[in-house]
Design a protein around this motif. Structure first.
Motif, PDB file in Angstrom:
ATOM      1  N   ARG A   2       0.859  -1.167  -0.026  1.00  0.00           N
ATOM      2  CA  ARG A   2       0.090   0.133   0.033  1.00  0.00           C
ATOM      3  C   ARG A   2       0.944   1.365  -0.052  1.00  0.00           C
ATOM      4  O   ARG A   2       0.595   2.197  -0.668  1.00  0.00           O
ATOM      5  CB  ARG A   2      -0.887  -0.132   1.301  1.00  0.00           C
ATOM      6  CG  ARG A   2      -1.983   1.162   1.305  1.00  0.00           C
ATOM      7  CD  ARG A   2      -2.302   1.086   2.813  1.00  0.00           C
ATOM      8  NE  ARG A   2      -1.316   1.725   3.545  1.00  0.00           N
ATOM      9  CZ  ARG A   2      -1.251   1.148   4.702  1.00  0.00           C
ATOM     10  NH1 ARG A   2      -1.984   0.292   5.324  1.00  0.00           N
ATOM     11  NH2 ARG A   2      -0.271   1.672   5.618  1.00  0.00           N
ATOM     12  N   ASN A   3       2.005   1.402   0.824  1.00  0.00           N
ATOM     13  CA  ASN A   3       2.792   2.414   1.014  1.00  0.00           C
ATOM     14  C   ASN A   3       3.474   2.659  -0.460  1.00  0.00           C
ATOM     15  O   ASN A   3       3.560   3.851  -0.854  1.00  0.00           O
ATOM     16  CB  ASN A   3       3.868   2.317   2.012  1.00  0.00           C
ATOM     17  CG  ASN A   3       2.987   2.327   3.406  1.00  0.00           C
ATOM     18  OD1 ASN A   3       1.882   2.956   3.620  1.00  0.00           O
ATOM     19  ND2 ASN A   3       3.585   1.608   4.171  1.00  0.00           N
ATOM     20  N   GLY A  35      -6.838   6.139  -0.262  1.00  0.00           N
ATOM     21  CA  GLY A  35      -7.099   4.606  -0.552  1.00  0.00           C
ATOM     22  C   GLY A  35      -7.938   4.192   0.312  1.00  0.00           C
ATOM     23  O   GLY A  35      -8.320   4.249   1.641  1.00  0.00           O
ATOM     24  N   VAL A  36      -8.757   2.969  -0.166  1.00  0.00           N
ATOM     25  CA  VAL A  36      -9.469   2.138   0.792  1.00  0.00           C
ATOM     26  C   VAL A  36      -9.204   0.680   0.819  1.00  0.00           C
ATOM     27  O   VAL A  36      -8.689   0.049  -0.221  1.00  0.00           O
ATOM     28  CB  VAL A  36     -11.070   2.119   0.035  1.00  0.00           C
ATOM     29  CG1 VAL A  36     -11.964   1.244   0.683  1.00  0.00           C
ATOM     30  CG2 VAL A  36     -11.558   3.469  -0.158  1.00  0.00           C
ATOM     31  N   ASN A  37      -9.060   0.058   2.131  1.00  0.00           N
ATOM     32  CA  ASN A  37      -8.434  -1.226   2.464  1.00  0.00           C
ATOM     33  C   ASN A  37      -9.500  -1.948   2.362  1.00  0.00           C
ATOM     34  O   ASN A  37     -10.463  -1.938   3.301  1.00  0.00           O
ATOM     35  CB  ASN A  37      -7.651  -1.248   3.547  1.00  0.00           C
ATOM     36  CG  ASN A  37      -6.943  -2.467   4.054  1.00  0.00           C
ATOM     37  OD1 ASN A  37      -7.020  -3.370   3.012  1.00  0.00           O
ATOM     38  ND2 ASN A  37      -6.599  -2.705   5.278  1.00  0.00           N
ATOM     39  N   ILE A  38      -9.647  -3.119   1.570  1.00  0.00           N
ATOM     40  CA  ILE A  38     -10.782  -4.236   1.569  1.00  0.00           C
ATOM     41  C   ILE A  38     -10.233  -5.207   2.136  1.00  0.00           C
ATOM     42  O   ILE A  38      -9.350  -5.811   1.508  1.00  0.00           O
ATOM     43  CB  ILE A  38     -11.524  -4.539  -0.026  1.00  0.00           C
ATOM     44  CG1 ILE A  38     -12.077  -3.196  -0.292  1.00  0.00           C
ATOM     45  CG2 ILE A  38     -12.155  -5.512   0.191  1.00  0.00           C
ATOM     46  CD1 ILE A  38     -12.552  -3.307  -1.710  1.00  0.00           C
ATOM     47  N   THR A  39     -10.297  -5.844   3.459  1.00  0.00           N
ATOM     48  CA  THR A  39     -10.025  -6.736   3.961  1.00  0.00           C
ATOM     49  C   THR A  39     -10.855  -7.473   4.760  1.00  0.00           C
ATOM     50  O   THR A  39     -12.017  -7.025   5.274  1.00  0.00           O
ATOM     51  CB  THR A  39      -8.724  -6.223   5.093  1.00  0.00           C
ATOM     52  OG1 THR A  39      -7.977  -7.347   5.733  1.00  0.00           O
ATOM     53  CG2 THR A  39      -9.317  -5.274   5.919  1.00  0.00           C
ATOM     54  N   ARG A  40     -10.496  -8.796   5.123  1.00  0.00           N
ATOM     55  CA  ARG A  40     -11.057  -9.622   6.007  1.00  0.00           C
ATOM     56  C   ARG A  40     -10.787  -9.572   7.486  1.00  0.00           C
ATOM     57  O   ARG A  40     -11.586 -10.245   8.372  1.00  0.00           O
ATOM     58  CB  ARG A  40     -11.215 -11.250   5.641  1.00  0.00           C
ATOM     59  CG  ARG A  40     -11.797 -11.585   4.163  1.00  0.00           C
ATOM     60  CD  ARG A  40     -11.728 -13.017   3.930  1.00  0.00           C
ATOM     61  NE  ARG A  40     -12.489 -13.089   2.525  1.00  0.00           N
ATOM     62  CZ  ARG A  40     -13.509 -13.340   2.285  1.00  0.00           C
ATOM     63  NH1 ARG A  40     -14.353 -13.508   3.418  1.00  0.00           N
ATOM     64  NH2 ARG A  40     -13.960 -13.640   1.287  1.00  0.00           N
ATOM     65  N   LEU A  81      -8.656   0.801   7.381  1.00  0.00           N
ATOM     66  CA  LEU A  81      -9.635   0.750   6.238  1.00  0.00           C
ATOM     67  C   LEU A  81      -9.693   2.038   5.359  1.00  0.00           C
ATOM     68  O   LEU A  81      -9.902   1.735   4.324  1.00  0.00           O
ATOM     69  CB  LEU A  81     -11.134   0.529   6.746  1.00  0.00           C
ATOM     70  CG  LEU A  81     -11.294  -0.654   7.607  1.00  0.00           C
ATOM     71  CD1 LEU A  81     -12.592  -0.778   8.340  1.00  0.00           C
ATOM     72  CD2 LEU A  81     -10.867  -1.779   6.973  1.00  0.00           C
ATOM     73  N   VAL A  82      -9.437   3.033   5.782  1.00  0.00           N
ATOM     74  CA  VAL A  82      -9.384   4.405   4.878  1.00  0.00           C
ATOM     75  C   VAL A  82      -8.087   4.920   4.983  1.00  0.00           C
ATOM     76  O   VAL A  82      -7.795   5.261   6.304  1.00  0.00           O
ATOM     77  CB  VAL A  82     -10.734   5.472   5.000  1.00  0.00           C
ATOM     78  CG1 VAL A  82     -10.600   6.433   4.195  1.00  0.00           C
ATOM     79  CG2 VAL A  82     -11.911   4.507   4.965  1.00  0.00           C
ATOM     80  N   ILE A  83      -7.331   5.346   4.114  1.00  0.00           N
ATOM     81  CA  ILE A  83      -6.003   5.873   4.330  1.00  0.00           C
ATOM     82  C   ILE A  83      -5.935   7.147   3.521  1.00  0.00           C
ATOM     83  O   ILE A  83      -6.279   7.141   2.376  1.00  0.00           O
ATOM     84  CB  ILE A  83      -5.115   5.135   3.664  1.00  0.00           C
ATOM     85  CG1 ILE A  83      -4.946   3.563   4.522  1.00  0.00           C
ATOM     86  CG2 ILE A  83      -3.541   5.688   3.969  1.00  0.00           C
ATOM     87  CD1 ILE A  83      -5.766   2.595   3.843  1.00  0.00           C
ATOM     88  N   LEU A  84      -5.705   8.443   4.146  1.00  0.00           N
ATOM     89  CA  LEU A  84      -5.454   9.599   3.617  1.00  0.00           C
ATOM     90  C   LEU A  84      -3.887   9.850   3.767  1.00  0.00           C
ATOM     91  O   LEU A  84      -3.228  10.078   4.842  1.00  0.00           O
ATOM     92  CB  LEU A  84      -6.154  10.662   4.165  1.00  0.00           C
ATOM     93  CG  LEU A  84      -7.633  10.575   4.194  1.00  0.00           C
ATOM     94  CD1 LEU A  84      -8.331  11.621   4.948  1.00  0.00           C
ATOM     95  CD2 LEU A  84      -8.229  10.528   2.768  1.00  0.00           C
TER      96      LEU A  84
END
Length: 557
Positions: free
Chosen positions: A131-132, A148-153, A161-164
């Protein structure tokens, strides 16, 4: 069991009950039918408000974080990334950024090679490295802020979950990136005030975050089954779901309002309405019974008692009315009606007596022994000279006797009464000879008008009695005309007439209902007309130089 003093009370009780219960039952049915729609509407409006408010809050949080990232002192962070100096100031700057912009979020400072140099998250995995690296690549492409939006289980509360992310620069050179991470626990704190169950999906429709009692389905596609317009089924449960876009379309906020309770609510409301309707029915029935039989209906009970007494053959009883009572005008009107009925009954009795007197007078004056003997004597002498004429006279005399002896004393067609008068005039003509003549000039259109029986006979008899002298030809004429819908009959003769004083005296006696001794037939005729047709009817006399005219008016002129 209710008891009623009068039959009308039962009908009044039933009508009051029906008219009162009908709107109550309609209102109860409307409540039961409208309740699901009202609840659905209210919950839909609330879901709309919650979704819009949460989406607005996420946008405001994003703007606050973006502003904080843009205002962070770049030189301190760049120096730390380059050679590791100013570590204390760097950590103070990072904590100040987080506490100012998003106290529930996390921060992360990453160098160009993807290494985390400072973070308040203990988590470091392959995804964060990738991601980085992706964030740095986008920043190098010239973007000032990367989202960014993190889609994870992973269901850990610290999972970002949300990265700025914004770049850290030393002049024109990018030294690394600084990120604010919205974790699961942070999003939960934002969503909790708005709804118990919230789902955030990415632009592709996959679940990023969910709260509440929904089974875990993150990283899967959120695709509820539509049941009604706003009602949808998710994992076997019904919800009212409203969706609003947030973060420039990267997220969609879905607010879920549980709807499974609607069926129990409807059943409970139905039972409550049925119970309430039953209680209302008992209360209304009792109240209506009290209204139908209570003191308020006492004046009507008196009216019914008076009518019931009259129906049993007794006289009409007047009701004592109190001027202070609200029913006083109606009782007063009832008593006035009784007065009018008494007047009508008295007029009917007087009319009946007048009819009887008139008929008795006709029988006495027309068919007294002297008249019958004269007619029989005339018939006896004509048997030898003109047998056929004798037979005709006998048949005419028999028909006249039958007509006068009929028991019906009411009205008859004018045609029928004229038939009797014609027979009477023919008999008089045969008896008196060539000096007596008669004419009947009545339009055919008036022959079916109804008149009192034997109404003309006393007037024709009076003409013969006082007008025929035997010294010159005598003519009796019967006329009829209609004036403004009122039938008027006229009896004319060419006899000597009546002197003015005698005519005036007779007129006054008739107006004052005084019976003259020598004009009983005329008085009876006048009274019969008055009683049958009212004040406008009656007799009127006119004495002329060449005879006498009598006018009969059968109605108000």
């Amino acid at each position: 069991m209710e008891r009623y003093s009068f039959p009308y009370q039962r009908g009044l009780h039933n009508r009051l009950t029906r008219t009162t219960l009908k709107p109550v039952m309609i209102i109860c049915a409307a409540v039961v039918l409208a309740l699901p729609f009202v609840l659905t509407g209210v919950m839909t409006v609330q879901a709309n408000r919650n979704s819009a408010a949460l989406a607005k809050l996420l946008d405001e949080e994003q703007q606050r974080c973006a502003a904080g990232l843009a205002q962070t002192e770049q030189s301190i962070l760049a120096s730390y990334l380059r050679n590791g100096t100013d570590a204390v100031r760097t950590w103070m700057t990072l904590y100040a950024l987080r506490n100012t912009c998003a106290p529930g979020a996390r921060f992360e400072l990453v160098s160009m090679d993807g290494t985390r140099r400072a973070a308040d998250l203990p988590l470091q995995d392959d995804y964060s490295v990738r991601r980085n690296a992706s964030m740095i690549q986008k920043l190098e492409a010239g973007k000032a802020l990367v989202r960014g939006v993190n889609i994870t289980r992973d269901t850990n509360d610290d999972t970002p979950l949300v990265i700025l992310t914004a770049s850290v620069r030393d002049g024109e050179n990018i030294m690394g990136c600084l990120s604010l991470l919205w974790t699961r626990s942070y999003l939960l704190s934002l969503a909790e005030p708005f709804a118990r169950e919230v789902v955030l999906t990415s632009g592709s429709g996959r679940v990023v975050f969910q709260s509440g009692v929904l089974p875990s389905s993150e990283s899967t596609r959120f695709d509820p089954e539509k049941v009604l317009v706003s009602v949808k089924r998710v994992n076997g449960n019904l919800y009212i779901i409203r969706s609003v876009s947030a973060l420039d379309g990267d997220l969609t906020v879905h607010t879920l309002m549980p709807f499974n309770f609607i069926l129990p609510v409807i059943l409970c409301s139905l039972l409550f309405v049925v119970l309430l309707a039953g209680i209302m029915m008992i209360i209304i029935n009792r109240v209506c019974y009290q209204m139908a039989t209570g003191p308020m209906m006492k004046p009507f009970d008196q009216l019914f008692s008076a009518l019931e007494q009259y129906g049993r053959g007794n006289t009409l009883a007047r009701i004592a009315a109190d001027p202070e009572d609200e029913s006083y005008p109606y009782l007063l009107e009832f008593n006035q009606v009784l007065d009018e009925i008494d007047g009508l009954l008295a007029r009917n009795r007087e009319l009946e007596r007048a009819n009887m007197q008139s008929e008795l007078k006709a029988l006495q004056s027309q068919f007294n022994p002297h008249f019958i003997f004269n007619m029989l004597e005339t018939i006896k002498y004509s048997v030898y000279d003109d047998p056929q004429c004798s037979v005709h006279m006998l048949l005419t005399l028999a028909a006249m006797l039958r007509y006068t002896l009929e028991t019906d004393t009411g009205e008859v067609p004018l045609r029928k009464d004229l038939k009797y008068m014609r027979g009477y005039l023919e008999m008089q003509q045969l008896r008196l000879g060539e000096l007596f003549h008669y004419e009947i000039r009545i339009p055919e259109a008036l022959l079916d008008r109804r008149v009192p029986r034997l109404i003309l006979q006393p007037l024709v008899e009076n003409s013969l009695k006082y007008g025929y002298t035997g010294e010159r030809p005598f003519l009796v004429t019967l006329l009829a005309e209609e004036k403004q819908g009122v039938l008027c009959l006229t009896v004319e003769n060419n006899g000597p007439g009546m002197d003015a004083d005698r005519a005036e005296q007779l007129r006054r006696m008739l107006e004052n209902n005084e019976a003259p001794r020598d004009h009983i037939g005329i008085y009876n005729t006048h009274r019969r007309l008055k009683l049958a047709y009212g004040d406008g009817a009656g007799l009127r006399f006119e004495s002329l130089p060449h005879g006498m005219v009598t006018y009969l008016t059968l109605g108000k002129g």
